[in-house]
Design a protein around this motif. Structure first.
Motif, short mmCIF file in Angstrom:
data_model
loop_
_atom_site.label_atom_id
_atom_site.label_comp_id
_atom_site.label_asym_id
_atom_site.label_seq_id
_atom_site.Cartn_x
_atom_site.Cartn_y
_atom_site.Cartn_z
N ARG A 136 0.81 -1.22 0.00
CA ARG A 136 0.00 0.00 0.00
C ARG A 136 0.83 1.27 0.00
N ALA A 137 2.15 1.13 0.02
CA ALA A 137 3.01 2.31 0.03
C ALA A 137 2.98 2.99 -1.33
N ARG A 138 2.68 4.27 -1.34
CA ARG A 138 2.81 5.09 -2.55
C ARG A 138 3.58 6.32 -2.13
N SER A 139 4.81 6.40 -2.57
CA SER A 139 5.72 7.42 -2.07
C SER A 139 5.14 8.82 -2.22
N GLY A 140 5.17 9.57 -1.11
CA GLY A 140 4.81 10.97 -1.16
C GLY A 140 3.33 11.29 -1.04
N LEU A 141 2.46 10.28 -0.92
CA LEU A 141 1.03 10.55 -0.85
C LEU A 141 0.55 10.48 0.60
N ASP A 142 -0.20 11.50 1.02
CA ASP A 142 -0.78 11.48 2.35
C ASP A 142 -2.17 10.84 2.30
N GLU A 143 -2.83 10.77 3.47
CA GLU A 143 -4.12 10.09 3.53
C GLU A 143 -5.16 10.78 2.66
N THR A 144 -5.10 12.11 2.61
CA THR A 144 -6.06 12.84 1.78
C THR A 144 -5.93 12.45 0.31
N ALA A 145 -4.69 12.39 -0.17
CA ALA A 145 -4.46 12.01 -1.57
C ALA A 145 -4.90 10.58 -1.83
N LEU A 146 -4.67 9.69 -0.88
CA LEU A 146 -5.10 8.31 -1.06
C LEU A 146 -6.62 8.22 -1.18
N ARG A 147 -7.31 8.93 -0.33
CA ARG A 147 -8.77 8.88 -0.38
C ARG A 147 -9.30 9.46 -1.69
N ARG A 148 -8.60 10.41 -2.24
CA ARG A 148 -9.05 11.05 -3.48
C ARG A 148 -8.74 10.23 -4.72
N TYR A 149 -7.63 9.41 -4.67
CA TYR A 149 -7.15 8.85 -5.92
C TYR A 149 -6.84 7.35 -5.88
N ALA A 150 -6.80 6.71 -4.72
CA ALA A 150 -6.39 5.30 -4.66
C ALA A 150 -7.58 4.37 -4.88
N PRO A 151 -7.37 3.24 -5.56
CA PRO A 151 -8.50 2.38 -5.93
C PRO A 151 -9.23 1.77 -4.75
N GLU A 152 -8.55 1.54 -3.61
CA GLU A 152 -9.23 0.93 -2.49
C GLU A 152 -10.35 1.81 -1.92
N HIS A 153 -10.30 3.12 -2.24
CA HIS A 153 -11.33 4.04 -1.76
C HIS A 153 -12.42 4.29 -2.81
N HIS A 154 -12.23 3.79 -4.03
CA HIS A 154 -13.24 3.87 -5.10
C HIS A 154 -13.69 5.32 -5.35
N PRO A 155 -12.74 6.24 -5.52
CA PRO A 155 -13.14 7.64 -5.74
C PRO A 155 -13.44 7.92 -7.21
N THR A 156 -14.06 9.04 -7.44
CA THR A 156 -14.22 9.61 -8.77
C THR A 156 -13.56 10.98 -8.78
N PHE A 157 -12.84 11.29 -9.85
CA PHE A 157 -12.22 12.60 -9.95
C PHE A 157 -12.12 12.97 -11.42
N ARG A 158 -11.70 14.21 -11.66
CA ARG A 158 -11.57 14.70 -13.03
C ARG A 158 -10.10 14.87 -13.38
N LEU A 159 -9.80 14.58 -14.65
CA LEU A 159 -8.43 14.74 -15.13
C LEU A 159 -8.14 16.21 -15.43
N ARG A 160 -6.86 16.54 -15.38
CA ARG A 160 -6.39 17.81 -15.89
C ARG A 160 -5.80 17.57 -17.29
N TRP A 161 -5.45 18.66 -17.98
CA TRP A 161 -5.01 18.52 -19.37
C TRP A 161 -3.87 19.49 -19.65
N ALA A 162 -2.87 18.99 -20.37
CA ALA A 162 -1.80 19.83 -20.90
C ALA A 162 -2.06 20.03 -22.39
N LEU A 163 -1.80 21.23 -22.87
CA LEU A 163 -2.04 21.55 -24.28
C LEU A 163 -0.69 21.65 -24.98
N LEU A 164 -0.36 20.59 -25.72
CA LEU A 164 0.96 20.43 -26.31
C LEU A 164 1.00 21.00 -27.72
N PRO A 165 2.09 21.67 -28.10
CA PRO A 165 2.27 22.02 -29.51
C PRO A 165 2.31 20.75 -30.35
#
Length: 569
Positions: free
Chosen positions: A185-214
């Motif tokens: 379960r170790a993911r370097s640099g992630l705190d509990e808040t980040a895990l709850r927002r993005y880790a599969p065991e918490h089954h979250p939903t979130f939105r992607l960000r986007w980079a606009l590349l030449p």
């Protein structure tokens, strides 16, 4: 163990009191001690002496440099190591000092290690702390998450069919520990808040960000989906004909290499799959996006960024498997491949995406990750039993037989083509539907090993030179450590006797019938089998010190649990 067995009837205390193996740190320490034995860290396993005492079996671990030894309570095991830890404690033989925490054990081992390697023990201790914190957060969340899954999809996971249910099954799998690695379960640099927002065991939903590349900075292979956002969609109509949108995981946004590249607001709802860096697109459930993350998992050196060459190799791997299936009509309808031919990158390991398209299957089809077979539903029933009840009349051995027979048929066929896959249970799914035999679905096909001289189908296009081997040895190592150990052995050793013995007999029988003579001898007749030294190569030692050309394919050896006992004349 190569040290002597010592019958030691001398009075000794029973296993001294310490943290229960069921307590969080007790379980963490037990898994760490098992890994230390399995991987022979500091030579502790290979020099150990076995002591048989009234309270059970102990190992005397002879510390390097002639320093005082330690006693470890163990029990017979056999899955990748002769022994497993019986209680989470290390006892100093000289003065009876008890080490009952992971930090204390690793600090002691650090002091015994070569000075060049001590930072690796510091890293491993931090990895253990991260995994423990994440495990506690998950334990707190599991009841509510499972209740939500049951409310959304029904109480029985065997009915979670269709592509929309895929992330839910991945979440159940994420609630299980890795069968081997002690800090899953170790993911370097992630705190509990980040895990709850993005880790599969918490089954979250979130939105992607986007980079606009030449356009001249982006390399696109394949065809993006027709719903792919444009700069105008993302609120930048001024860049419509000059930029290409690249999805960025929110955890990666502030790590992008070129701050001058414009980014767009959040767009596109997604949910993490078991791998975390791969997300399912909620409005287009047959499509997953594999995105780089600035973290490491299963080892501090096992970074989850994406090198452009990995995208090339995944696509080449899929084409190779498709070519084999073209030559094997009996397997063509039994083995399905996810489409991984579309990828986009900007020449940097944090600016990349692979678009995975799943086969178009009827909505009543269950696509079950092998990693989820032993998971539990909200009511405590195992997924294995629920699926067996629905499709195999409640006979879970019949289900496992169907799965393993097809898996070993496929993998031994690939071996005859000079190919071995790193298709571990996360990348391998069972496909179950009414009135059809079980099928397999494969994804993430980078990282194979190919004996170029024996491969008769097109195998060009791989970027990683480590893909090719001059002989079958690396192929056999990969076959054993992934297909045999993780896809078959881990299932068997999770069962109780006599089911375990029955399943291992099945694996032996299938390999005897299906494997070519060389591979059969290499597996079934060997005294010992290769095992992955995941902690050693992934965290404890640098590549220079371990000699690992690939940290995911660095091996030591363990007992051969498939070798039949010698018959008594």
């Amino acid at each position: 163990m190569t040290g002597p067995t010592v019958a030691d009837p001398a009075p000794s205390d029973p296993v001294p009191p310490g943290p229960s193996a069921n307590a969080p740190d007790g379980e963490q320490l037990r898994r760490v001690l098992d890994a230390i034995l399995r991987e022979d860290v500091l030579g502790l396993r290979s020099t150990a002496e076995t002591l048989h005492r009234p309270d059970g079996t102990w190992l005397r671990l002879n510390a390097p440099h002639g320093t005082a030894g330690w006693l470890l309570p163990v029990r017979p095991d056999g899955f990748q190591c002769e022994y497993a830890t019986r209680a989470p404690v290390l006892l100093a033989e000289r003065d009876g000092t008890r080490l009952t925490t992971t930090d204390a054990v690793l600090a002691t081992l650090r002091d015994l290690a070569d000075p060049r390697d001590r930072s690796g023990f510091d890293d491993f201790a931090e990895e253990c702390r991260q995994s423990a914190r994440a495990g506690r957060a998950m334990a707190d969340a599991v009841p509510a998450v499972r209740a939500r899954l049951a409310a959304d999809h029904g109480p029985d996971p065997s009915t979670w069919t269709g592509p929309r249910a895929g992330p839910a099954l991945d979440t159940l799998a994420a609630h299980l520990d890795h069968p081997i690695h002690p800090t899953p379960r170790a993911r370097s640099g992630l705190d509990e808040t980040a895990l709850r927002r993005y880790a599969p065991e918490h089954h979250p939903t979130f939105r992607l960000r986007w980079a606009l590349l030449p356009h001249d900075a982006a390399t696109l292979t394949g065809t993006l989906p027709d719903w792919w956002p444009t700069p105008t969609t993302l609120g930048r109509p001024d860049l419509e004909h000059r930029r290409l949108a690249l999805p960025v995981h929110p955890l990666t946004l502030d790590r992008l290499p070129d701050p001058a590249v414009p980014t767009a607001p959040a767009h596109l709802d997604v949910r993490p799959t078991l791998s975390m860096r791969t997300v399912a697109v909620l409005d287009h459930p047959g499509v997953h996006l594999k995105l780089p993350l600035p973290i490491a998992t299963l080892g501090m050196r096992n970074r989850r960024t994406i090198k452009p060459g990995t995208l090339v190799d995944g696509a080449a791997g899929q084409r190779l498997l498709a070519a084999v299936l073209d030559h094997e009509p009996r397997l063509r309808d039994r083995v399905l491949l996810a489409d991984e031919q579309t990828h986009l990158h900007a020449g940097h390991e944090l600016l990349a995406v692979m678009v995975r398209r799943y086969p178009n299957l009827p909505d009543d089809t269950l696509v079950l990750p092998v990693a989820a077979l032993l998971a539990r539903a909200h009511d405590g029933a195992s997924v294995l039993d629920r699926v067996a009840e629905r499709w195999y009349g409640g006979d879970r051995f019949a289900l496992l037989d169907a799965y393993l027979t097809l898996l070993l048929d496929w993998q031994t066929t690939l071996f005859r083509y000079g190919v071995a896959l790193e298709s571990h249970p996360q990348n391998l799914s069972l496909v179950l539907a009414d009135d059809r035999p079980v099928r397999l679905l494969l994804k993430d096909n980078d990282g194979p090993r190919i004996n170029r001289a024996r491969c008769p189908v097109d195998h060009d296009g791989f970027d990683d030179p480590r893909t090719y081997s001059p002989d079958d040895g690396p192929l056999a190592d990969l076959f054993v450590t992934i297909t045999v150990h993780l896809c078959a052995g881990a299932l068997a050793f999770a069962l109780s006797d006599p089911e375990r013995a029955r399943l291992l007999d099945l694996v032996r029988d299938r390999l005897e019938a299906m494997a070519d003579p060389w591979l059969r001898r290499r597996i079934l007749d060997a005294d010992r089998l290769p095992i992955k030294a995941m902690v050693t190569a992934g965290t404890l030692l640098s590549k220079e010190r371990s000699g690992a050309a690939d940290i995911n394919k660095h091996y030591t050896t363990g007992p051969n649990y498939l070798r039949r006992p010698a018959e008594t004349p």
